[in-house]
Design a protein around this motif. Structure first.
Motif, PDB file in Angstrom:
ATOM      1  N   ASN A  39      34.881  38.865  36.720  1.00  0.00           N
ATOM      2  CA  ASN A  39      36.204  39.231  36.205  1.00  0.00           C
ATOM      3  C   ASN A  39      37.306  39.137  37.260  1.00  0.00           C
ATOM      4  OD1 ASN A  39      35.331  39.609  33.628  1.00  0.00           O
ATOM      5  ND2 ASN A  39      35.460  41.833  33.640  1.00  0.00           N
ATOM      6  N   ASN A  41      37.997  36.314  38.437  1.00  0.00           N
ATOM      7  CA  ASN A  41      38.532  34.985  38.120  1.00  0.00           C
ATOM      8  C   ASN A  41      38.774  34.137  39.368  1.00  0.00           C
ATOM      9  OD1 ASN A  41      38.399  35.611  35.439  1.00  0.00           O
ATOM     10  ND2 ASN A  41      40.605  35.713  35.093  1.00  0.00           N
ATOM     11  N   VAL A  46      42.608  39.883  42.964  1.00  0.00           N
ATOM     12  CA  VAL A  46      42.158  40.567  41.738  1.00  0.00           C
ATOM     13  C   VAL A  46      40.927  41.418  42.041  1.00  0.00           C
ATOM     14  CG1 VAL A  46      41.226  40.234  39.406  1.00  0.00           C
ATOM     15  CG2 VAL A  46      43.141  38.821  40.197  1.00  0.00           C
ATOM     16  N   PRO A  85      42.559  28.211  33.368  1.00  0.00           N
ATOM     17  CA  PRO A  85      43.907  28.516  33.859  1.00  0.00           C
ATOM     18  C   PRO A  85      44.367  27.549  34.948  1.00  0.00           C
ATOM     19  CG  PRO A  85      42.583  30.506  33.723  1.00  0.00           C
ATOM     20  CD  PRO A  85      41.657  29.357  33.502  1.00  0.00           C
ATOM     21  N   THR A 247      37.830  45.591  34.108  1.00  0.00           N
ATOM     22  CA  THR A 247      38.863  44.566  34.141  1.00  0.00           C
ATOM     23  C   THR A 247      40.219  45.226  34.341  1.00  0.00           C
ATOM     24  OG1 THR A 247      39.891  42.728  32.908  1.00  0.00           O
ATOM     25  CG2 THR A 247      39.176  44.635  31.611  1.00  0.00           C
ATOM     26  N   ASP A 249      42.747  44.014  32.646  1.00  0.00           N
ATOM     27  CA  ASP A 249      43.351  43.859  31.319  1.00  0.00           C
ATOM     28  C   ASP A 249      42.362  43.084  30.449  1.00  0.00           C
ATOM     29  OD1 ASP A 249      44.823  43.043  29.072  1.00  0.00           O
ATOM     30  OD2 ASP A 249      46.672  42.758  30.222  1.00  0.00           O
ATOM     31  N   ARG A 250      41.994  43.652  29.306  1.00  0.00           N
ATOM     32  CA  ARG A 250      40.997  42.988  28.453  1.00  0.00           C
ATOM     33  C   ARG A 250      41.494  41.668  27.876  1.00  0.00           C
ATOM     34  NH1 ARG A 250      39.795  48.276  26.671  1.00  0.00           N
ATOM     35  NH2 ARG A 250      41.067  47.996  24.799  1.00  0.00           N
ATOM     36  N   THR A 251      42.792  41.412  27.942  1.00  0.00           N
ATOM     37  CA  THR A 251      43.301  40.149  27.407  1.00  0.00           C
ATOM     38  C   THR A 251      43.316  39.041  28.454  1.00  0.00           C
ATOM     39  OG1 THR A 251      45.620  40.657  27.935  1.00  0.00           O
ATOM     40  CG2 THR A 251      44.774  41.436  25.805  1.00  0.00           C
ATOM     41  N   MET A 252      42.860  39.328  29.670  1.00  0.00           N
ATOM     42  CA  MET A 252      42.820  38.285  30.698  1.00  0.00           C
ATOM     43  C   MET A 252      41.876  37.163  30.291  1.00  0.00           C
ATOM     44  SD  MET A 252      42.855  40.523  34.236  1.00  0.00           S
ATOM     45  CE  MET A 252      42.745  39.098  35.329  1.00  0.00           C
ATOM     46  N   TRP A 253      42.102  35.976  30.852  1.00  0.00           N
ATOM     47  CA  TRP A 253      41.254  34.827  30.552  1.00  0.00           C
ATOM     48  C   TRP A 253      39.878  35.040  31.168  1.00  0.00           C
ATOM     49  CZ3 TRP A 253      38.423  31.158  33.077  1.00  0.00           C
ATOM     50  CH2 TRP A 253      38.051  30.026  32.327  1.00  0.00           C
ATOM     51  N   HIS A 257      35.926  39.733  29.913  1.00  0.00           N
ATOM     52  CA  HIS A 257      37.004  40.729  29.910  1.00  0.00           C
ATOM     53  C   HIS A 257      37.031  41.560  28.625  1.00  0.00           C
ATOM     54  CE1 HIS A 257      38.983  39.501  33.639  1.00  0.00           C
ATOM     55  NE2 HIS A 257      38.653  38.264  33.312  1.00  0.00           N
ATOM     56  N   GLU A 262      39.159  48.887  30.845  1.00  0.00           N
ATOM     57  CA  GLU A 262      40.379  48.864  31.636  1.00  0.00           C
ATOM     58  C   GLU A 262      40.439  50.117  32.513  1.00  0.00           C
ATOM     59  OE1 GLU A 262      43.216  48.410  28.476  1.00  0.00           O
ATOM     60  OE2 GLU A 262      43.272  46.227  28.715  1.00  0.00           O
TER      61      GLU A 262
END
Length: 303
Positions: A39, A41, A46, A85, A247, A249-253, A257, A262
């Motif tokens: 996570n 990425n 991060v 990304p 994570t 943010d659960r909406t991260m690519w 995630h 969170e």
């Protein structure tokens, strides 16, 4: 395997396992692991922020995943194109882009030491075991996908370090074979169900007791559900360690995630685990100090 366990072994108390400077086992504070996994990425900043989240929530450890992509990516998948990304790239290039090397993991080790956290990883291949050994991690984690990889398990056993063994998508016979390779002296088994996200009806938390009775080692819980209730219930059923993906943010690519906690969810999880463990008590029936006054006031006695 279990047929050969003596009655004396089955009656012996389960001994805690030392990971870093902490004991993991019965009678110890629940060892909470924030699984960063992939996570981060591929971004050390991060990863650092997730380490801070875990420390501030009250976790004892963070966990990563380590792969050698040339070994772990199937040959027929390597050239397949994937949208990322960083643009369109082959699946092999994507997996290489996500991996941390020595420089990044030395930074991870530094951040964790500053925040008082243990860190380790799930190696997915033998070179990754050797890589992590160079960094002197305090333990290794076996991912559920690797339970039947006996070559990897032998390499982990040869390190002499504590091992946490996840058991998702595994039969008891497969776990028996893994335990036969790893041994039980420095082993923590983690009950898990490898559905992402996991529905409550697949949690099967009573398996925690089944694994504890069968192998006589500390047993924890590695969860992939949404929310925190099931993980707290695992504590009430005797889980000595709880691991959850985390994570920013659960909406991260990224693939993990959505089934991760969170920062606020992780804080609430640790808070409720500590409360649940305190509430379990020692099982000895007694009159508590807070009951003395109501007892005098409300009890009726007869001559």
């Amino acid at each position: 395997m279990v047929d050969t366990i003596s009655a004396q072994h089955l009656e012996a108390p389960i001994q805690p396992v030392a990971i870093g400077g902490r004991l993991v086992g019965p009678g110890q504070p629940v060892y909470v692991i924030g699984e960063i996994g992939i996570n981060h990425n591929g971004d050390v900043d991060v990863a650092r922020r997730l380490i801070e989240v875990a420390a501030e929530a009250g976790c004892q450890a963070v966990k990563f995943q380590k792969r050698t992509p040339e070994i772990c990516v199937p040959a027929d998948q390597r050239a397949k194109l994937r949208q990322t990304p960083w643009g369109e790239m082959t699946y092999l290039d994507y997996k290489q882009r996500m991996e941390f090397g020595l420089r990044e993991y030395r930074a991870v080790a530094k951040y964790c030491a500053e925040r008082g956290l243990d860190w380790f990883a799930s190696p997915w291949d033998v070179p990754s075991v050797e890589f992590l050994e160079e960094l002197e991690v305090p333990a290794h984690k076996v991912a559920s996908a690797s339970v039947t990889d006996l070559e990897l398990l032998r390499a982990l056993a040869d390190t002499g370090r504590p091992v946490l063994l996840s058991t998702g998508m595994s039969t008891l016979e497969e776990i028996d074979a893994a335990v036969a390779v790893l041994g039980t002296r420095e082993l923590v088994i983690m009950h898990a169900t490898s559905t992402y996200p996991m529905p409550a009806e697949e949690a099967n938390l009573r398996t925690i007791g089944t694994l504890r009775d069968r192998y006589r080692v500390p047993v924890g819980y590695s969860g992939h559900e949404r929310g925190i209730q099931i993980s707290v219930a695992a504590t009430a059923l005797g889980a000595v360690a709880v691991e959850r993906h985390i994570t920013l943010d659960r909406t991260m690519w990224g693939s993990d995630h959505a089934a991760s906690l969170e920062p606020s969810g992780l804080r609430n999880l640790v808070r409720d685990i500590r409360l649940a463990q305190e509430a379990l008590g020692d099982g000895v029936k007694r009159v508590f100090p807070g009951e003395e006054e109501p007892r005098r006031r409300l009890r009726r006695t007869t001559a």
